[in-house]
Design a protein around this motif. Structure first.
Motif, PDB file in Angstrom:
ATOM      1  N   ARG A 183      65.455   7.358  38.322  1.00 31.48           N
ATOM      2  CA  ARG A 183      65.891   6.432  39.366  1.00 31.48           C
ATOM      3  C   ARG A 183      66.305   5.081  38.765  1.00 31.48           C
ATOM      4  O   ARG A 183      65.755   4.036  39.146  1.00 31.48           O
ATOM      5  CB  ARG A 183      64.839   6.222  40.468  1.00 31.48           C
ATOM      6  CG  ARG A 183      64.224   7.450  41.081  1.00 31.48           C
ATOM      7  CD  ARG A 183      65.181   8.489  41.623  1.00 31.48           C
ATOM      8  NE  ARG A 183      66.150   7.954  42.555  1.00 31.48           N
ATOM      9  CZ  ARG A 183      67.457   8.170  42.446  1.00 31.48           C
ATOM     10  NH1 ARG A 183      67.959   8.882  41.440  1.00 31.48           N
ATOM     11  NH2 ARG A 183      68.272   7.682  43.320  1.00 31.48           N
ATOM     12  N   SER A 234      72.289   0.664  50.020  1.00 28.30           N
ATOM     13  CA  SER A 234      71.292   0.124  50.939  1.00 28.30           C
ATOM     14  C   SER A 234      71.311  -1.406  50.928  1.00 28.30           C
ATOM     15  O   SER A 234      71.306  -2.055  51.985  1.00 28.30           O
ATOM     16  CB  SER A 234      69.905   0.646  50.549  1.00 28.30           C
ATOM     17  OG  SER A 234      68.908   0.066  51.351  1.00 28.30           O
ATOM     18  N   CYS A 245      67.183   1.216  41.991  1.00 25.10           N
ATOM     19  CA  CYS A 245      66.619   2.579  42.006  1.00 25.10           C
ATOM     20  C   CYS A 245      67.747   3.558  42.274  1.00 25.10           C
ATOM     21  O   CYS A 245      67.937   4.005  43.409  1.00 25.10           O
ATOM     22  CB  CYS A 245      65.543   2.697  43.072  1.00 25.10           C
ATOM     23  SG  CYS A 245      64.033   1.860  42.625  1.00 25.10           S
ATOM     24  N   GLN A 262      72.088   4.738  44.732  1.00 31.01           N
ATOM     25  CA  GLN A 262      71.790   4.780  46.167  1.00 31.01           C
ATOM     26  C   GLN A 262      71.349   3.408  46.687  1.00 31.01           C
ATOM     27  O   GLN A 262      71.755   2.978  47.761  1.00 31.01           O
ATOM     28  CB  GLN A 262      70.677   5.808  46.429  1.00 31.01           C
ATOM     29  CG  GLN A 262      70.222   5.902  47.880  1.00 31.01           C
ATOM     30  CD  GLN A 262      71.263   6.502  48.817  1.00 31.01           C
ATOM     31  OE1 GLN A 262      71.895   7.485  48.492  1.00 31.01           O
ATOM     32  NE2 GLN A 262      71.453   5.889  49.969  1.00 31.01           N
ATOM     33  N   GLN A 263      70.511   2.728  45.931  1.00 29.68           N
ATOM     34  CA  GLN A 263      69.993   1.441  46.410  1.00 29.68           C
ATOM     35  C   GLN A 263      71.094   0.396  46.551  1.00 29.68           C
ATOM     36  O   GLN A 263      70.953  -0.531  47.358  1.00 29.68           O
ATOM     37  CB  GLN A 263      68.876   0.928  45.480  1.00 29.68           C
ATOM     38  CG  GLN A 263      68.057  -0.184  46.133  1.00 29.68           C
ATOM     39  CD  GLN A 263      66.816  -0.557  45.358  1.00 29.68           C
ATOM     40  OE1 GLN A 263      66.807  -0.515  44.129  1.00 29.68           O
ATOM     41  NE2 GLN A 263      65.770  -0.944  46.057  1.00 29.68           N
ATOM     42  N   GLY A 269      74.297  10.593  51.808  1.00 25.30           N
ATOM     43  CA  GLY A 269      73.254   9.604  51.483  1.00 25.30           C
ATOM     44  C   GLY A 269      73.763   8.184  51.636  1.00 25.30           C
ATOM     45  O   GLY A 269      73.084   7.308  52.189  1.00 25.30           O
ATOM     46  N   ALA A 299      72.871   5.240  54.588  1.00 25.55           N
ATOM     47  CA  ALA A 299      72.486   3.871  54.221  1.00 25.55           C
ATOM     48  C   ALA A 299      73.364   2.856  54.948  1.00 25.55           C
ATOM     49  O   ALA A 299      72.879   1.831  55.446  1.00 25.55           O
ATOM     50  CB  ALA A 299      72.603   3.669  52.702  1.00 25.55           C
TER      51      ALA A 299
END
Lengths: 396, 396
Positions: free
Chosen positions: B244, B106, B99, B102-103, B128, B132
């Motif tokens: 995303r 994470s 997604c 960014q993911q 961001g 994370a």
């Protein structure tokens, strides 16, 4: 190369059922193993029309970055809808749009539990949620299930014996995998215990609208006067899981924290999908869509249950669920359950899920799970006959 | 009610820039504060056609559950595309659809770092990603930036002084917020240090295709013979962020672990969006789309830089980035930076981001960030004139 993983990540193993699920995706396999909505359940033409309209009317809005909290009209509508229809959520709560209900479990675990903490859950329970909870590092304690929900004295014992209990995870309606619905009395009792002992409840409700005869009891969130229930809703079973749109209703400062964590996971959920869900529930007759889904699933469930009576009983035992997508079946004690499941898919081209996939901790398990929403009626008929053949072979 | 949060979640505070970003969403505010692609950059008509085609040809595929790894044709195509065009990824690597990029941060943080571990990163860096990484519980150590990337002697010192270094996070191309591009020499040096000291590199590359005159140096992942680089790519800046859709290229057993963790976060990424991205890059001329984007952004950047020369220099200093979406500006030492940013939005209707938003740890910071992709040309002209007025008022 061997990589260092954190202890929690290291413990997260590929699911034991992965191999069976891989095999079951072959076109000649009867898919009792999935948890997919029936392909007949998707309002494909309406979704196509809605999507085209959105991309004509507001293409930039559908393609640009959006806010983490979710598409505002959808949030506002769902908040009101859940309050009016299910008395679920109050003005002390807020709502966050998530990537399916799954993300609610991930956010709850990330925010609220870690190493040294305890999370209580139904045993057995949905493996995807269990993995999200386990990844926090918290210790999961399973509470055995009775016909009307968790064994309350086992729950009370677990509360006494474990420390730092942060969360209790529950699927009160047509639970995955057992199909069990928690009674109203037990919902109240669980709520009272959470309040008394200072832990939060994560109420996961993907199947509540898919009842056969009568609607399930009130949500636990509807009893929440103390800000201790986190509610997870989802469009996956009532619109389309591929959209990945779910929602979380919880007290405002929990939602604020979940929003900050969601931002680290994915910034926000796909905005086009949120707009599709919004248009679908506001511009079309969502209630009659739900009626249609219930009619579809009650028919498939009845077909499946009748054939289970005919082909699997009495040696294989089961309870007939009152909604949802699953039947939970118990093999005789002398049967090797994993071998039964493996033989079913390999020799009988019929994929079922070994019950051990839903265990909190490894233990002897005689169950397997059947799903009746994914296979066609013809596949259900053929699959049940196949399982009878296997049963006869094994019991011979 | 006060809730218990885990120590890591408790530390995750709503961003200090939240209030400014909220104010900047008002229609009369000039949005130098965002990081959004220009609305002109979206191929809206093509996306509409593609989406309609998908929902006509394969509606069930676009709406049903899918696999966590991602849409197979997209994975296969991207793997080949990244290998052939950028020598990024080998047959020892695998690819996971995420997604957004960014993911990837994470998943990397979740899998690879925790309390007691160290993560190295550029200072300043994208908030961001920093959040994370911080949420893992690891200690973040910022390495100051020079004109050609991290200060290598500071990096060597940080490696000596910190233990359990698990990851180094870097945006080598047109970094957010500084606009700095890491030189080829420094990329190699950072790779060598990671190899020598046994940590992994997370290479985040959302802006690499958005260069003004010449393409940036080879990716760090293209140097990876040892399986130590995790590469994050994204469609957010080159197609549409609302979809995303991003991707991760990393050694196979890392991707396997990331896949298991992604399953706990969201099951899989929105499948319709993955199909849209696939059709867009395979059925349309993606290269000429990238050319168009570059032409658009070079024009906007030039307009912005010329006006900065005219209105902000010499008191406000800045480097002209060679690509990407941002300009990083330094106020004179005697100016109160937070007050400057607050006055800009409140009195001059011009939103800029205080540089402190990108700090690894709180410190004195004289910078602010300007984005030139979101505002229209007219807004850029007006906004720069506004900032000059503010500058004159402050320096008076």
């Amino acid at each position: 190369m061997d990589y260092y993983f954190t202890p929690q990540a290291d413990k997260l193993k590929p699911s034991a059922i992965r191999e069976i699920l891989k095999l079951s995706s072959a076109p000649d396999i009867i898919p009792f193993s999935a948890g997919n909505p029936s392909p007949e359940a998707f309002p494909t033409e309406i979704v196509e029309k809605i999507t085209t309209d959105i991309l004509k009317e507001n293409p930039i809005g559908a393609l640009q970055y959006s806010v983490t909290e979710g598409y505002m009209p959808l949030r506002d509508y769902l908040k009101k809808y859940m309050q009016e229809k299910y008395q679920t959520g109050t003005n002390d709560d807020d709502i966050l749009i998530t990537c399916g209900a799954q993300q609610v479990m991930s956010l709850s675990a990330n925010a609220l539990a870690g190493v040294g903490d305890t999370i209580l859950c139904e045993s057995p329970s949905f493996v995807g949620s269990l993995n999200a909870l386990k990844l926090s590092g918290a210790n999961l304690v399973g509470i055995p299930m009775e016909e009307d929900g968790m064994d309350i004295s086992a729950l009370e014992k677990a509360i006494k014996e474990n420390k730092n209990i942060r969360l209790l995870y529950i699927i009160p309606n047509f639970q995955n995998p057992t199909g069990i619905t928690t009674s109203l009395e037990k919902r109240q009792k669980i709520y009272d215990l959470a309040k008394k002992h200072g832990f939060l409840i994560v109420e996961d409700n993907p199947y509540g609208d898919l009842y056969f005869d009568e609607a399930p009891p009130a949500t636990i969130k509807s009893m929440d006067k103390d800000g201790i229930v986190i509610y997870a809703g989802s469009f996956s079973k009532v619109l389309a899981p591929g959209l990945r749109v779910g929602w979380c209703i919880a007290p405002k400062n929990l939602i604020a924290k979940f929003t900050a964590i969601k931002q680290t996971q994915d910034v926000h959920s796909n905005i086009l999908a949120q707009m599709i869900a919004y248009k679908f529930i506001t511009e079309y007759d969502f209630e009659s869509h739900l009626e249609k889904l219930r009619a579809l699933y009650v028919k498939k469930a009845k077909l499946c249950f009748d054939l289970m009576d005919k082909h699997l009983a009495p040696e294989i035992e089961f309870q007939k669920a009152k909604g949802g997508l699953f039947a939970w079946c118990k093999l005789p004690e002398n049967v090797d359950m994993p071998e039964f499941c493996t033989t079913a898919v390999k020799e009988y081209k019929t994929a079922i899920v070994p019950g051990s996939a839903f265990d909190i901790a490894p233990c002897k398990n005689q169950y397997f799970r059947i799903n009746y929403s994914t296979p066609t009626d013809e596949q259900i008929i053929k699959g049940m006959a196949n399982l009878e053949q296997l049963k006869l072979q094994i019991l011979k």
